[in-house]
Scaffold this motif. Sequence first.
Motif, short mmCIF file in Angstrom:
data_model
loop_
_atom_site.label_atom_id
_atom_site.label_comp_id
_atom_site.label_asym_id
_atom_site.label_seq_id
_atom_site.Cartn_x
_atom_site.Cartn_y
_atom_site.Cartn_z
N ASN A 427 -11.06 34.83 61.68
CA ASN A 427 -11.56 36.10 61.18
C ASN A 427 -10.76 36.47 59.93
O ASN A 427 -9.55 36.76 60.03
CB ASN A 427 -11.42 37.20 62.24
CG ASN A 427 -12.05 38.51 61.82
OD1 ASN A 427 -11.77 39.04 60.75
ND2 ASN A 427 -12.92 39.05 62.68
N PRO A 428 -11.37 36.45 58.74
CA PRO A 428 -10.61 36.69 57.50
C PRO A 428 -10.09 38.12 57.38
O PRO A 428 -9.14 38.36 56.64
CB PRO A 428 -11.63 36.37 56.40
CG PRO A 428 -12.96 36.54 57.04
CD PRO A 428 -12.78 36.15 58.47
N HIS A 429 -10.72 39.06 58.08
CA HIS A 429 -10.24 40.44 58.03
C HIS A 429 -8.96 40.60 58.83
O HIS A 429 -7.99 41.23 58.39
CB HIS A 429 -11.32 41.40 58.54
CG HIS A 429 -10.90 42.84 58.55
ND1 HIS A 429 -10.29 43.44 59.64
CD2 HIS A 429 -10.97 43.81 57.59
CE1 HIS A 429 -10.02 44.70 59.35
NE2 HIS A 429 -10.43 44.95 58.11
N ASP A 430 -8.95 40.03 60.03
CA ASP A 430 -7.77 40.15 60.91
C ASP A 430 -6.71 39.10 60.61
O ASP A 430 -5.60 39.19 61.14
CB ASP A 430 -8.21 40.01 62.37
CG ASP A 430 -9.19 41.09 62.79
OD1 ASP A 430 -9.21 42.14 62.13
OD2 ASP A 430 -9.94 40.87 63.76
N ARG A 431 -7.05 38.08 59.80
CA ARG A 431 -6.16 36.95 59.56
C ARG A 431 -5.69 36.35 60.90
O ARG A 431 -4.51 36.14 61.15
CB ARG A 431 -4.93 37.38 58.76
CG ARG A 431 -5.24 37.87 57.35
CD ARG A 431 -5.53 36.70 56.43
NE ARG A 431 -5.81 37.13 55.07
CZ ARG A 431 -4.87 37.34 54.16
NH1 ARG A 431 -3.60 37.14 54.47
NH2 ARG A 431 -5.19 37.72 52.94
N ALA A 432 -6.67 36.12 61.78
CA ALA A 432 -6.35 35.63 63.12
C ALA A 432 -7.43 34.66 63.59
O ALA A 432 -8.57 34.68 63.11
CB ALA A 432 -6.23 36.79 64.10
N LEU A 433 -7.04 33.80 64.54
CA LEU A 433 -7.97 32.89 65.20
C LEU A 433 -8.38 33.49 66.54
O LEU A 433 -7.53 33.89 67.34
CB LEU A 433 -7.33 31.52 65.43
CG LEU A 433 -7.02 30.69 64.18
CD1 LEU A 433 -6.25 29.43 64.58
CD2 LEU A 433 -8.29 30.32 63.43
N TYR A 434 -9.70 33.56 66.78
CA TYR A 434 -10.23 33.98 68.06
C TYR A 434 -10.58 32.73 68.86
O TYR A 434 -11.22 31.82 68.34
CB TYR A 434 -11.49 34.83 67.85
CG TYR A 434 -11.24 36.24 67.39
CD1 TYR A 434 -11.58 37.33 68.20
CD2 TYR A 434 -10.67 36.51 66.15
CE1 TYR A 434 -11.36 38.64 67.78
CE2 TYR A 434 -10.44 37.81 65.71
CZ TYR A 434 -10.79 38.87 66.54
OH TYR A 434 -10.55 40.16 66.12
N ALA A 435 -10.15 32.70 70.13
CA ALA A 435 -10.38 31.52 70.96
C ALA A 435 -10.85 31.91 72.34
O ALA A 435 -10.48 32.97 72.87
CB ALA A 435 -9.11 30.68 71.05
N TRP A 436 -11.71 31.05 72.91
CA TRP A 436 -12.11 31.16 74.32
C TRP A 436 -11.48 29.97 75.02
O TRP A 436 -11.84 28.83 74.79
CB TRP A 436 -13.63 31.12 74.44
CG TRP A 436 -14.15 31.45 75.82
CD1 TRP A 436 -14.01 30.71 76.95
CD2 TRP A 436 -14.90 32.61 76.19
NE1 TRP A 436 -14.62 31.31 78.00
CE2 TRP A 436 -15.18 32.50 77.58
CE3 TRP A 436 -15.37 33.73 75.51
CZ2 TRP A 436 -15.91 33.47 78.28
CZ3 TRP A 436 -16.09 34.69 76.21
CH2 TRP A 436 -16.36 34.55 77.57
N ASN A 437 -10.51 30.27 75.91
CA ASN A 437 -9.72 29.22 76.52
C ASN A 437 -9.81 29.30 78.04
O ASN A 437 -9.09 30.04 78.69
CB ASN A 437 -8.25 29.34 76.07
CG ASN A 437 -7.43 28.10 76.39
OD1 ASN A 437 -7.77 27.34 77.28
ND2 ASN A 437 -6.36 27.90 75.65
#
Length: 457
Positions: A427-437
């Motif tokens: 997510n370029p706004h949050d500067r984070a990776l979203y994951a389903w683990n």
Amino acid sequence: MQPASKLLTLILLVFMGTELTQVLPANPEESWQVYSSAQDSEGRCVCTVVAPQQSMCSRDARTKQLRQLLEKVQNMTQSIQVLDQRTQRDLQYVEKMEVQLRGLETKFKEVEENHKQNIAKQYKAIKAKMEALRPLIPVLEEYKADAKLVLQFKEEVRNLTSVLSELQEEMGAYDYEELHNRVSNLEERLRACMQKLACGKLTGISDPITIKTSGSRFGSWMTDPLAPEGDTRVWYMDGYHNNRFVREYKSMHDFMTSDNFTSHRLPHPWSGTGQVVYNGSIYFNKFQSHVIIKFDFRTSSISKSRQLDYAGFNNAYHYAWGGHSDIDLMVDEGGLWAVYATNQNAGNIVISKLNPNTLQIIKSWTTNHPKRSAGESFMICGTLYVTNGYSGGTKVYYAYSTNSSTYEYIDIPLQNKYSHISMLDYNPHDRALYAWNNGHQVLYNVTLFHVIRSEEL
């Protein structure tokens, strides 16, 4: 006067090896003398003294001399007894000290052995860190040039500050228009510098942050990177096929703490976990097809759909974990992307930049990385990053830059906390990776290295 001579037995307590001094009068016949000497079972010295025959009264000079001598011997005996008591206490203290010293000696040996082991462990850890830092060496070389540019900025700001200080003292002494132009120019250059900082090269991924535990083993969740300020809604899709219901949570806090949500029913079930919410719409791959659909949440209707020509579907070219993950839609700072594979590219990954309004392909890049060998992938600043797997030890090991049409092998660890990643998006706004683990919704922070060249300003 008593005619018989008397045996006087004196027990002297002395250290082993201490000599007994014999005190005698001038005439041996009239003297007392040591009759015998020995040691008892406890190592004490036992002396037998024969006193001379008492042929004189008690006031005889020799009797008086003997009495004085006996008193001295008794005093010596008492002193030796006191000394013996002290010696016994000291001996006990020394014995205790000996035990403690032996314990310390054992501990020192243990510490020495542990120290050797710790040095070996520390050496391995330092070596591993050096290996991790090795890829940063060429990046740091570029950073040196950027540091000079920053120093130039600082120098210009310092000069302007000095001029403003002088201007406060002498109003009108400096050309205001020239000063204003210099300030405006500097602001524009700094603004351009900040825009360049929006993108960078991935150099690190943080430990995972578990937001929630819910749903099945597979799924996807996200926020909208183009949502207006104050809009923090979370979008949630459980499963990878035969589902068409999207959950909307009002905020990240609601998502974390409650099950209060609004459900949106899509006109078609999705395929895989490659959905993405972008600027108020959800983009997804229609189940068992290579059709991409744009569904507008504001109107609850399909605003656009288009076939992704030649793209494999229905588990033809899925990620390594399967799950109909043939077509993966994603966004970064540059916009909307599709990652898939084709027969024409021998099942290797194809990257296509899409127009978010028409879904037409703007440009495509063909890579040499097999789609089925990729665990997951995500885009950052026009570069596709690919993981080496989805379970167990995981890392980002392949990067393809669409800016230069080149690829490289990298080594960035990705902690796979729950052992099965079925969705990984940036997510370029949050500067984070979203994951389903594996039924856990997880976030990773990323570290980007920014390189700014003077000709870009």
